[in-house]
Enzyme design. Structure first.
Site, PDB file in Angstrom:
ATOM      1  N   SER A  91       0.802  -1.142   0.151  1.00  0.00           N
ATOM      2  CA  SER A  91       0.005  -0.192   0.044  1.00  0.00           C
ATOM      3  C   SER A  91       1.089   1.286  -0.229  1.00  0.00           C
ATOM      4  CB  SER A  91      -0.842   0.041   1.265  1.00  0.00           C
ATOM      5  OG  SER A  91      -1.690  -1.242   1.174  1.00  0.00           O
TER       6      SER A  91
HETATM    7  N1  SAH Z   1      -0.663  -5.063   3.861  1.00  0.00           N
HETATM    8  C1  SAH Z   1      -0.155  -5.388   2.592  1.00  0.00           C
HETATM    9  C2  SAH Z   1      -0.788  -4.911   1.482  1.00  0.00           C
HETATM   10  C3  SAH Z   1      -1.378  -6.080   0.782  1.00  0.00           C
HETATM   11  S1  SAH Z   1      -2.310  -5.896  -0.514  1.00  0.00           S
HETATM   12  C4  SAH Z   1       1.146  -4.734   2.643  1.00  0.00           C
HETATM   13  O1  SAH Z   1       1.696  -4.100   3.640  1.00  0.00           O
HETATM   14  O2  SAH Z   1       2.179  -4.951   1.812  1.00  0.00           O
HETATM   15  C5  SAH Z   1      -3.728  -6.950  -0.036  1.00  0.00           C
HETATM   16  C6  SAH Z   1      -3.251  -8.294   0.251  1.00  0.00           C
HETATM   17  O3  SAH Z   1      -4.552  -9.053   0.635  1.00  0.00           O
HETATM   18  C7  SAH Z   1      -2.816  -9.023  -1.002  1.00  0.00           C
HETATM   19  O4  SAH Z   1      -1.372  -9.854  -0.715  1.00  0.00           O
HETATM   20  C8  SAH Z   1      -3.885 -10.494  -1.132  1.00  0.00           C
HETATM   21  O5  SAH Z   1      -3.421 -11.480  -1.629  1.00  0.00           O
HETATM   22  C9  SAH Z   1      -4.541 -10.347   0.420  1.00  0.00           C
HETATM   23  N2  SAH Z   1      -5.880 -10.951   0.388  1.00  0.00           N
HETATM   24  C10 SAH Z   1      -6.948 -10.926  -0.440  1.00  0.00           C
HETATM   25  N3  SAH Z   1      -8.011 -11.461   0.193  1.00  0.00           N
HETATM   26  C11 SAH Z   1      -7.462 -12.028   0.927  1.00  0.00           C
HETATM   27  C12 SAH Z   1      -8.354 -12.931   2.068  1.00  0.00           C
HETATM   28  N4  SAH Z   1      -9.405 -13.145   1.876  1.00  0.00           N
HETATM   29  N5  SAH Z   1      -7.433 -13.416   3.201  1.00  0.00           N
HETATM   30  C13 SAH Z   1      -6.131 -12.676   3.314  1.00  0.00           C
HETATM   31  N6  SAH Z   1      -5.487 -12.338   2.585  1.00  0.00           N
HETATM   32  C14 SAH Z   1      -6.236 -11.898   1.348  1.00  0.00           C
END
Ligand code: SAH
Length: 242
Positions: A91
């Protein structure tokens, strides 16, 4: 005598490491200043002119460059999301700061994050609270994030591969929950795993439409209050009931 060049090389490497570390620290300071300026510009929407100094200090300490793929390292301290593979992103730092500020982290808190991704947000949280639980649905991302968090000695983060829609019941209830992927609605299991008095921050909205960052607060009597904070754009939360 044969060792002299080796020692020279080691000294040189040490010095370079130091210079790089300083350079990254300087870029983190610049990024922090940019975030502070953006916080002032968005004050009308978010209701906060500045973020908690502890939150800003945590961002200034957390090495974002360690959480991005090698090709993205030059951009690690730009205030924007970056690709981390598997169609996912780390993000935007301003959003990380805002979401962290919104949950009002306290040193004794136990926090759940949904969407580990790179592990960066989990690391920022780990700087501020006692225990972080984080769930990622894409296994290779969870494996990579766990490795980086271990290399950086973040001992208070537990990572799990799974569907975060259902939360982490055994570890709950949580003082705060942060969802870093956009959901179509607030998952009821997450509401159930939030302590009374707890705060959840979650982007809600359809995939290609405007999503809203919501702050959901659970009152002591279990009732909920919801505030819309800002229009945002996140990758979708997958999983959940089909
Ligand atoms: N917080 C992260 C940003 C991640 S983007 C950082 O600091 O880098 C969102 C993430 O959510 C992705 O990696 C995606 O694979 C994950 N995601 C999507 N749906 C999900 C679910 N149902 N359970 C767990 N993770 C999920």
């Amino acid at each position: 005598m044969h060792f002299a060049p080796l020692i020279g090389l080691l000294l040189w490497l040490g010095a370079t490491g130091g210079v790089l570390a300083d350079e990254f620290a300087e870029r983190r300071q610049q990024l922090s200043a940019e975030i502070a300026a953006l916080a002032r510009q968005t004050a009308v929407e978010t209701g906060r002119r500045e973020f908690d100094p502890q939150v800003m200090a945590a961002l200034e300490r957390t090495p974002r460059h360690r959480f991005v793929p090698a090709a993205q390292i030059p951009h690690a301290y730009a205030n924007r999301p970056l690709p981390i593979g598997h169609g996912q992103t780390i993000s935007q730092p301003y959003i990380v700061a805002l979401m962290t500020d919104l949950i009002q982290p306290q040193p004794e808190h136990k926090v759940l994050e949904i969407g580990t991704g790179s592990g960066y947000q989990a690391a920022v949280l780990a700087e501020l609270v006692e225990q972080v639980y984080t769930i990622e649905i894409i296994e290779p991302l969870a494996v990579q994030a766990t490795k980086v968090l271990e290399d950086l000695d973040y001992a208070n983060v537990q990572t799990r591969v799974g569907d975060g829609y259902y939360g982490w019941e055994d570890a709950g209830p949580f003082d705060a929950i942060m969802v870093t992927a956009a959901a179509s609605h607030v998952p009821p299991p997450l509401i159930a795993q939030l302590k009374p008095g707890g705060r959840m921050v979650i982007p809600v909205g359809a995939r290609f439409l405007t999503q809203h960052l919501l702050l959901v607060e659970k009152q002591e009597d279990g009732s909920l209050t919801t505030q819309q904070i800002l229009p945002v754009r996140f990758v979708p939360l997958t999983g959940g009931p089909s």
